[in-house]
Design an enzyme around this catalytic site. Structure first.
Site, mmCIF file in Angstrom:
data_model
loop_
_atom_site.group_PDB
_atom_site.id
_atom_site.type_symbol
_atom_site.label_atom_id
_atom_site.label_comp_id
_atom_site.label_asym_id
_atom_site.label_seq_id
_atom_site.Cartn_x
_atom_site.Cartn_y
_atom_site.Cartn_z
ATOM 1 N N ARG A 162 -20.742 84.753 -42.150
ATOM 2 C CA ARG A 162 -20.595 83.500 -41.399
ATOM 3 C C ARG A 162 -19.140 83.006 -41.384
ATOM 4 N NH1 ARG A 162 -24.613 79.331 -43.607
ATOM 5 N NH2 ARG A 162 -24.122 80.389 -45.564
ATOM 6 N N GLU A 163 -18.225 83.948 -41.175
ATOM 7 C CA GLU A 163 -16.806 83.597 -41.177
ATOM 8 C C GLU A 163 -16.481 82.564 -40.101
ATOM 9 O OE1 GLU A 163 -18.085 86.621 -41.202
ATOM 10 O OE2 GLU A 163 -16.960 88.004 -42.470
ATOM 11 N N LEU A 164 -17.114 82.708 -38.937
ATOM 12 C CA LEU A 164 -16.791 81.782 -37.844
ATOM 13 C C LEU A 164 -17.255 80.369 -38.174
ATOM 14 C CD1 LEU A 164 -15.605 81.339 -35.028
ATOM 15 C CD2 LEU A 164 -17.843 81.889 -34.055
ATOM 16 N N LYS A 165 -18.418 80.270 -38.809
ATOM 17 C CA LYS A 165 -18.917 78.960 -39.223
ATOM 18 C C LYS A 165 -17.892 78.278 -40.122
ATOM 19 C CE LYS A 165 -22.378 76.928 -42.293
ATOM 20 N NZ LYS A 165 -23.017 75.942 -41.429
ATOM 21 N N LYS A 167 -33.306 74.615 -26.128
ATOM 22 C CA LYS A 167 -33.563 75.993 -26.554
ATOM 23 C C LYS A 167 -33.326 76.995 -25.440
ATOM 24 C CE LYS A 167 -36.360 74.939 -30.368
ATOM 25 N NZ LYS A 167 -36.284 75.520 -31.677
ATOM 26 N N GLU A 218 -40.679 65.353 -50.031
ATOM 27 C CA GLU A 218 -40.244 66.755 -49.824
ATOM 28 C C GLU A 218 -38.952 67.120 -50.552
ATOM 29 O OE1 GLU A 218 -40.450 68.131 -45.723
ATOM 30 O OE2 GLU A 218 -42.110 66.781 -45.290
ATOM 31 N N GLU A 249 -42.462 75.405 -28.573
ATOM 32 C CA GLU A 249 -41.486 76.442 -28.237
ATOM 33 C C GLU A 249 -42.102 77.837 -28.225
ATOM 34 O OE1 GLU A 249 -38.971 75.725 -31.692
ATOM 35 O OE2 GLU A 249 -38.960 77.865 -32.025
ATOM 36 N N HIS A 253 -32.396 61.076 -35.235
ATOM 37 C CA HIS A 253 -31.256 61.950 -34.980
ATOM 38 C C HIS A 253 -29.980 61.150 -34.724
ATOM 39 C CE1 HIS A 253 -34.778 64.533 -34.263
ATOM 40 N NE2 HIS A 253 -34.045 65.347 -34.977
ATOM 41 N N CYS A 298 -39.216 61.693 -36.677
ATOM 42 C CA CYS A 298 -39.124 62.995 -37.366
ATOM 43 C C CYS A 298 -38.800 62.727 -38.837
ATOM 44 C CB CYS A 298 -38.063 63.876 -36.702
ATOM 45 S SG CYS A 298 -38.190 65.626 -37.133
HETATM 46 N N1 GLN Z 1 -42.384 67.010 -42.580
HETATM 47 C C1 GLN Z 1 -41.132 67.462 -42.082
HETATM 48 C C2 GLN Z 1 -40.047 66.488 -42.498
HETATM 49 O O1 GLN Z 1 -40.299 65.344 -42.541
HETATM 50 C C3 GLN Z 1 -41.147 67.585 -40.566
HETATM 51 C C4 GLN Z 1 -39.853 68.164 -40.054
HETATM 52 C C5 GLN Z 1 -39.882 68.573 -38.612
HETATM 53 O O2 GLN Z 1 -40.659 68.109 -37.831
HETATM 54 N N2 GLN Z 1 -39.021 69.437 -38.216
HETATM 55 O O3 GLN Z 1 -38.937 66.879 -42.762
HETATM 56 ZN ZN ZN Z 2 -40.060 66.504 -36.522
#
Ligand code: GLN
Ligand code: ZN
Length: 774
Positions: free
Chosen positions: A16-19, A117, A497, A618, A707, A739
């Site tokens: 991963r040199e470019l990274k 994507k 998590e 996807e 995000h 998310c």
């Molecule tokens: N349970 C995962 C999280 O909260 C869901 C992540 C995802 O949808 N990509 O990180």
């Molecule tokens: Zn998500």
């Protein structure tokens, strides 16, 4: 002579040199010149390796500092106005501003261009934007410069361009109703100029990628293909008569577009014969005598050793029909989608390694196979024998086939995928135990993964931190997350998590039949890469995976804590999948493993369980006609994983990263008690679709865009919530971010979630008491 080709090679480098170079450049630790020098060194390495391996048709301009679609945006000067580009050649500053956004001053950040994507891969490209009256002009010399750079090393290359039609079709317009194809006439002169410049520089072949030819196309688009390539051919005849065009298609079957492609005025057509072997016969029959065929017979999307006999048989058939001068042999698509070198995987034993071929090995395979065809099989006899042996060991290995797994799959019934009672009855029973208020608030699973979490995990993996200390550290992390959620007033909690890095890799570590690589990085976008696990054999769950963490988290609080699993479709979709059985079989095996975990969570007293399927969308096939078949087994597998539970156990799922408004009935057929869905990007479309379809079960539309670093106020949440409530009844609605919070900072997450809860309380108290509300 048959030519040995690949449509492209990975860009980031074996280490991963470019990274690293990009990140150093972005943070100001190296200069532009240093970045460009390092990129040039990488290109040199790639070309030399390909030549030494024996490729005769070596690509250039397949390298990119960020993304090849962005390179094309620069090539044709389609820089959106907000980047304040002053014309001329697109400089590096403007290039990265489009990729990553730019900060003019604190208040005026210009966001990056949208990313999406690349077909059905996990690679993301920058989406071109076209405005009404969009003008184009040649604004980059990259294809010519890279060609000359290789030439100076004594290597004749075939420059790769993204074709004009695919470029337009993959873009979006800034005004609805605008038709991209109308821009074709304005765009083509830039391609003409580029082709002419390449011919002048000494190029003999140019590869033009038109992957959109494997999609469902309407008549107007097909006509545009015809007229664009006819025009390019006329110009070439006049200005670059010696330049030949290889039109590359990949990722699927040309289908009804095959006759069109075969008679375009081009010199060679590349076909993906791994995804769509059946198209060769028709191509051989109908190819005009001026056309060569490039046979994509080595899988560019997967990591398995190639079956030499199969390739030689198919290729010989083509040679018989066309002769050696009209055949090229190569990878099905760019090798961008596979890791670089299996020899770096020092933890794998010889046998396992002998089953695998990453990009470097694939280049060697293609060279060997081409040699066998040109010079006779005997010249590669030893390699043929080794290939036979490796394939045989893979076919018969006890590491791959597990009788118990086959039996469990055999024993799957429709009923196993079915809850015993309909949703409204389950809801009552669940509520009796959960006692949730109206508009329950919750989060999606992960909480910020700070540097010390990552450091502890790395220390544990490299044996610098012992198991007990690591577990104590994780338990402390879980406790902090639980306490925060109680304090914030969330109604249903999650454990956070903290024990997982990646949501698929984590399960890949525990499940048999899956292996993780050390260096198997595949570019996801720009400098980012992922390391997909390899599903090599029958998948089974040797023991509990998450149960202890969930049990511990639940023991800390009276509020319900939801168990957290990754779904079978997503585990499969984000892994390299075995090619010796249908995807649907592999998916069923994973579903059974997850089902066992679900049942163990339930037995441990966990009352709600979330099964994430962010990759469900996807996995959709590229052609509409194939959707139904995919959906029927993919959704069945989700239900198989989820639906073994009692009525009292509440199943949640989470979907994100894509458009869902056109699959609301399918989402409903998953029959999760609650779907937590990302909606901040295409909110309106989804709301409309939900209204039209009357989605039946519980639903949480993400009202906090995770995000973005932006912290919404109580007022922001209040407004969004009321908007959603105009369409969805309050007794169905959950309140949640869109998310996981893994990539956010605690400073952002804490106030944002508190605002989300207080807005919900405000809205709740203003709602008329509804009948039927539990
Ligand atoms: N349970 C995962 C999280 O909260 C869901 C992540 C995802 O949808 N990509 O990180
Ligand atoms: Zn998500």
């Amino acid at each position: 002579m048959i030519q040995a080709m690949i449509p492209g090679y990975p860009r980031l480098g074996a280490r991963r040199e470019l990274k690293k170079a990009l990140e150093q450049f972005w943070s100001g630790r190296i200069t532009e010149t240093e970045l460009l020098e390092q990129a040039s060194a990488l290109r040199k390495q790639r070309w030399q390796l390909q030549r030494q391996a024996g490729l005769t048709h070596i690509p250039s301009n397949d390298f990119s500092l960020y993304d090849h679609v962005l390179d094309t945006i620069a090539l044709v000067g389609a820089v959106p106005r907000r980047y304040q580009w002053n014309g001329g050649l697109v400089d590096l500053h403007t290039y990265f501003a489009m990729a990553r956004g730019m900060e003019k001053d604190q208040a005026n950040a210009v966001p990056a261009m949208e990313m999406t994507k690349w077909f059905d891969t996990n690679y993301h490209y920058i989406v071109p934007e076209f405005e009404p009256g969009q003008a184009f002009h040649l604004a980059s010399r990259k294809p010519v410069e890279e060609f000359l750079e290789a030439k100076a090393l004594g290597i004749q290359t075939c420059p790769v361009l993204l074709g004009p039609l695919s470029f337009l079709l993959l873009g979006k317009t800034t005004q609805s109703g605008m038709n991209q194809l109308a821009l074709l006439n304005a765009l083509l002169p830039v391609y003409e100029e580029t082709l002419q410049a390449l011919a002048q520089a000494g190029a003999e072949w140019v590869q033009i990628d038109e992957p959109c030819l494997v999609l469902d196309l309407d008549e107007a688009t097909r006509a545009a293909y015809q007229s664009a390539y006819t025009r390019l051919a006329a110009q070439r005849a006049a200005q670059a008569p010696s330049l030949r065009i290889l039109l590359a298609t990949y990722f699927g079957d040309l289908g009804e577009n095959l006759p069109l492609a075969l008679q375009l005025p081009i010199d060679a057509l590349h076909l993906d014969l791994v995804r769509a072997p059946e198209q060769l016969e028709q191509a051989l029959e109908q190819a005009p005598s001026s056309l060569s065929l490039s046979l994509g017979l080595v899988d560019g999307r997967n990591i398995w050793l190639t079956d030499f006999e199969r390739v030689l048989t198919v290729a010989s058939q083509a040679v018989q029909a066309l002769g050696t001068e009209r055949v090229l042999l190569g990878a099905s698509c760019s090798l961008l989608h596979v890791p670089i070198d299996v020899m770096q995987e020092t933890h794998l034993d010889e046998e396992m390694r002998s089953w695998l071929a990453f990009a470097r090995q694939k280049v060697e395979e293609i060279s060997l196979l081409t040699r066998a065809l040109n010079e006779g099989r005997e010249t590669i006899e030893a390699a043929l024998q080794a290939n036979r042996q490796a394939l045989e060991s893979r076919r018969s290995s006890a590491r791959i086939h597990k009788v118990e797994v086959a039996q469990s799959v055999q024993a799957i019934t429709e009923q196993m995928a079915q809850r015993s009672r309909p949703y409204h009855m389950r809801k009552e029973r669940q509520q009796a135990g959960l006692k949730l208020p109206l508009l329950p608030t919750t989060t999606l699973g992960s909480y910020p993964q700070t540097a010390d979490v990552r450091a502890a995990r790395a220390a544990y993996k490299s044996h610098k931190l012992d198991q007990n200390s690591y577990e104590a550290f994780l338990k402390q992390g879980i406790e902090e997350v639980i306490r925060f959620q109680e304090e914030a007033g969330l109604d249903m909690l999650v454990h956070g998590e903290v024990e997982r890095g990646d949501m698929v890799e984590y399960f890949g570590e525990y499940l048999t039949g899956m292996l993780l690589t050390q260096h198997g990085w595949v570019q996801s976008y720009g400098s980012r890469a992922v390391r997909p696990p390899i599903i090599y054999g029958d998948v089974a769950r040797p023991g509990q995976i998450t149960v202890e963490w969930s049990r511990f988290a639940q023991s800390l609080t009276a509020r319900p804590v939801r168990g957290m699993l990754t779904g079978p479709v997503t585990i499969m979709q984000w892994s390299f999948v075995r090619d010796d059985q249908p995807r649907s079989e592999t998916c069923k095996q994973i579903a059974l493993a997850i089902r066992e975990e679900v049942l163990d969570l339930e037995a441990a007293g966990i009352r709600a369980i979330q099964i994430d399927e962010p990759a469900l969308r996807e996995g959709f096939p590229l052609r509409h006609a194939d959707w139904q078949e995919y959906l029927s087994w993919a959704i069945f597998c989700f239900r198989l994983a989820a639906n073994g539970v009692r009525d009292e156990t509440q199943i949640h799922t989470h979907l994100c990263y894509s458009k869902f408004d056109d699959i609301v009935p399918e989402i409903a057929s998953m029959d999760a008690d609650v779907v937590l869905i990302e909606a901040s990007r295409s909110q309106f479309d989804l709301l409309e679709a939900l209204r039209a379809y009357r989605y039946p079960n519980g639903i949480g539309l993400g009202i906090y865009d995770v995000h973005s670093p932006h912290v919404p106020t109580t007022q922001d949440f209040d407004e969004k919530l009321r908007l959603v409530l105009q369409i969805l009844p309050s007794e169905q609605l959950w309140v949640n971010p869109d998310c996981g919070l893994k990539t956010r900072k605690w400073e952002e997450v804490k106030p944002a979630l508190k605002h989300m809860v207080s807005a919900t309380q405000q809205v709740r108290s203003s709602l008329p008491l509804q009948t039927g509300t539990l």
